[in-house]
Design a protein around this motif. Structure first.
Motif, PDB file in Angstrom:
ATOM      1  N   THR A 149       0.833  -1.204   0.000  1.00 22.33           N
ATOM      2  CA  THR A 149       0.000   0.000   0.000  1.00 22.33           C
ATOM      3  C   THR A 149       0.868   1.254   0.000  1.00 22.33           C
ATOM      4  O   THR A 149       0.617   2.201  -0.762  1.00 22.33           O
ATOM      5  N   ALA A 152       2.524   1.671  -3.398  1.00 26.06           N
ATOM      6  CA  ALA A 152       1.542   2.100  -4.394  1.00 26.06           C
ATOM      7  C   ALA A 152       1.192   3.576  -4.214  1.00 26.06           C
ATOM      8  O   ALA A 152       1.016   4.309  -5.194  1.00 26.06           O
ATOM      9  N   ARG A 153       1.117   4.022  -2.980  1.00 26.17           N
ATOM     10  CA  ARG A 153       0.840   5.440  -2.717  1.00 26.17           C
ATOM     11  C   ARG A 153       1.982   6.314  -3.224  1.00 26.17           C
ATOM     12  O   ARG A 153       1.736   7.380  -3.800  1.00 26.17           O
ATOM     13  N   LYS A 156       1.697   6.544  -6.925  1.00 22.42           N
ATOM     14  CA  LYS A 156       0.598   7.443  -7.279  1.00 22.42           C
ATOM     15  C   LYS A 156       1.018   8.897  -7.130  1.00 22.42           C
ATOM     16  O   LYS A 156       0.729   9.744  -7.990  1.00 22.42           O
ATOM     17  N   GLN A 157       1.724   9.201  -6.044  1.00 24.61           N
ATOM     18  CA  GLN A 157       2.155  10.571  -5.784  1.00 24.61           C
ATOM     19  C   GLN A 157       3.193  11.057  -6.790  1.00 24.61           C
ATOM     20  O   GLN A 157       3.367  12.269  -6.968  1.00 24.61           O
ATOM     21  N   GLU A 161       1.615   7.586 -14.560  1.00 23.68           N
ATOM     22  CA  GLU A 161       0.545   6.591 -14.662  1.00 23.68           C
ATOM     23  C   GLU A 161       1.118   5.178 -14.661  1.00 23.68           C
ATOM     24  O   GLU A 161       0.520   4.247 -14.128  1.00 23.68           O
ATOM     25  N   VAL A 179      -2.588  -3.270  -5.379  1.00 24.41           N
ATOM     26  CA  VAL A 179      -3.086  -2.026  -4.803  1.00 24.41           C
ATOM     27  C   VAL A 179      -2.998  -0.892  -5.819  1.00 24.41           C
ATOM     28  O   VAL A 179      -3.919  -0.084  -5.958  1.00 24.41           O
ATOM     29  N   ALA A 180      -1.880  -0.832  -6.559  1.00 20.63           N
ATOM     30  CA  ALA A 180      -1.688   0.239  -7.536  1.00 20.63           C
ATOM     31  C   ALA A 180      -2.773   0.222  -8.601  1.00 20.63           C
ATOM     32  O   ALA A 180      -3.242   1.279  -9.037  1.00 20.63           O
ATOM     33  N   SER A 182      -5.787  -0.661  -8.172  1.00 18.41           N
ATOM     34  CA  SER A 182      -7.004  -0.087  -7.574  1.00 18.41           C
ATOM     35  C   SER A 182      -6.936   1.430  -7.541  1.00 18.41           C
ATOM     36  O   SER A 182      -7.962   2.100  -7.408  1.00 18.41           O
ATOM     37  N   TYR A 183      -5.719   1.985  -7.657  1.00 17.67           N
ATOM     38  CA  TYR A 183      -5.518   3.435  -7.722  1.00 17.67           C
ATOM     39  C   TYR A 183      -5.527   3.947  -9.162  1.00 17.67           C
ATOM     40  O   TYR A 183      -5.325   5.136  -9.391  1.00 17.67           O
TER      41      TYR A 183
END
Length: 347
Positions: A149, A152-153, A156-157, A161, A179-180, A182-183
């Protein structure tokens, strides 16, 4: 009926670093590690005593047993082994939170040596388990889901993409990709063997590359340019960071999340002085960067989805008395799924 806590317990104890070539033979590991009868520890202020159901092996367990894990590098011998697991709180030291946890099923992360019948844990860092979550799943609900998690965060930050990840068929990497996705991110999986590629496709990797291909660097460079991939994760180390950064567009970031090669890592100053960056993800420090409320929300997000998004692949279990065989097996089958060591099969 509350069971009496015994005076002694069985615990895995390490007396010296295990050489790399000894990991393949449990008989050789016996020269450095033994299962011993030791006193049951007493919890101090803010601590609880957990009766261990089972624990999980992770890459840091191999670093620890070899004496090269940065978080325990200076821990004196003899020392405990095992970091992640689940069990029942049976006693607490001073503090209201520990008393509230008594009798609760919990998952947790501890540096006090979790491969034992009992272990001390910080009452603040326990994850209380819902009734629907069993110890088998809970024992793998801390390190990989929280690491995946967090990584993946970070991806994302970054604003990219696409991101790539090495050792992509491993448990941490597949959790990160899961998890990524799902983002809304698109993972590029990097593997060493073709059979690992299928695991990554099942996890939803957008592309799969094999690092053993003679033109791997060219393939990765072309793909990164096509999809504007400016973020990547590596857990191999050694020469791999140099290869990866050469394939990434200017201004990209490479994040290290491990180091299977425990020797020096290779980088080019020309890259680092011209916009490329290197970062390092370590779960313990990531958690320390979060507020108490954020940590609590993260732990609830993980445990409430342990039978779904964070469902672990439990590959094989070993009894505590067979823990050395577990280390040998895990060192040779790290991508097959979780390997667990069971201290109390009745829990």
């Amino acid at each position: 009926m509350v069971q009496a806590i015994p005076k002694t317990m069985l615990a895995l104890r390490q007396h010296a670093p295990v050489p790399e070539d000894a990991l393949s033979d449990p008989e050789k590991i016996k020269q450095y590690v033994s299962l011993e009868t030791v006193p049951v520890p007493e919890p101090g202020p803010g601590q609880v005593l957990v009766k261990v159901s089972r624990g999980s092996l992770n890459p840091n367990d191999l670093y620890h047993i070899k004496g090269v894990y940065s978080s325990t590098f200076d821990y004196p011998y003899p020392r405990g082994m095992g970091f992640e697991g689940a069990g029942v709180v049976v006693a607490s030291g001073k503090g209201w939170l520990g008393k509230l946890r008594q009798g609760k099923g919990v998952s947790f992360y501890s540096k006090n040596g979790l491969f034992a019948e009992y272990v001390l844990a910080d009452a603040m860092q326990l994850i209380v388990l819902p009734e629907a979550v069993g110890f088998k799943e809970a024992a793998s609900s801390v390190a990989n889901p929280i690491t995946g998690t967090g990584m993946a965060r970070w991806a994302k930050q970054s604003g990219s993409e696409y991101f790539f990840i090495t050792a992509a068929a491993g448990v941490v990497a597949t959790m990160t990709m899961r998890v990524a996705r799902s983002y809304g991110l698109k993972p590029i999986a990097i593997v060493r063997r073709e059979e690992q590629a299928e695991v990554c496709r099942q996890e939803g990797a957008s592309h799969v590359l094999n690092q053993t291909d003679p033109d791997f660097q060219e393939q990765l460079a072309k793909l990164c340019a096509e999809v504007n991939c400016t973020y990547g994760f590596d857990s191999i180390g050694g020469h791999m960071p140099l290869t990866l950064m050469r394939a990434m567009p200017q201004g990209s970031t490479l994040c290290m999340y491990g180091y299977f090669d425990t020797g020096p890592m290779q980088f080019e100053p020309q890259k680092l002085f011209n916009g490329w960056k290197v970062d390092y993800f370590e779960t313990e420090y990531y958690l320390a960067s979060l507020s108490l409320l954020s940590r609590y929300r993260l732990s609830r997000e993980v445990v409430n989805n342990i039978n779904g998004l964070f469902q672990p692949r439990i590959h094989k279990t070993f009894a505590l008395k067979d823990a050395l065989q577990a280390y040998t097996y895990y060192s040779q089958n790290m991508t097959a799924g979780k390997v667990q060591i069971v201290a109390d099969p009745s829990l």
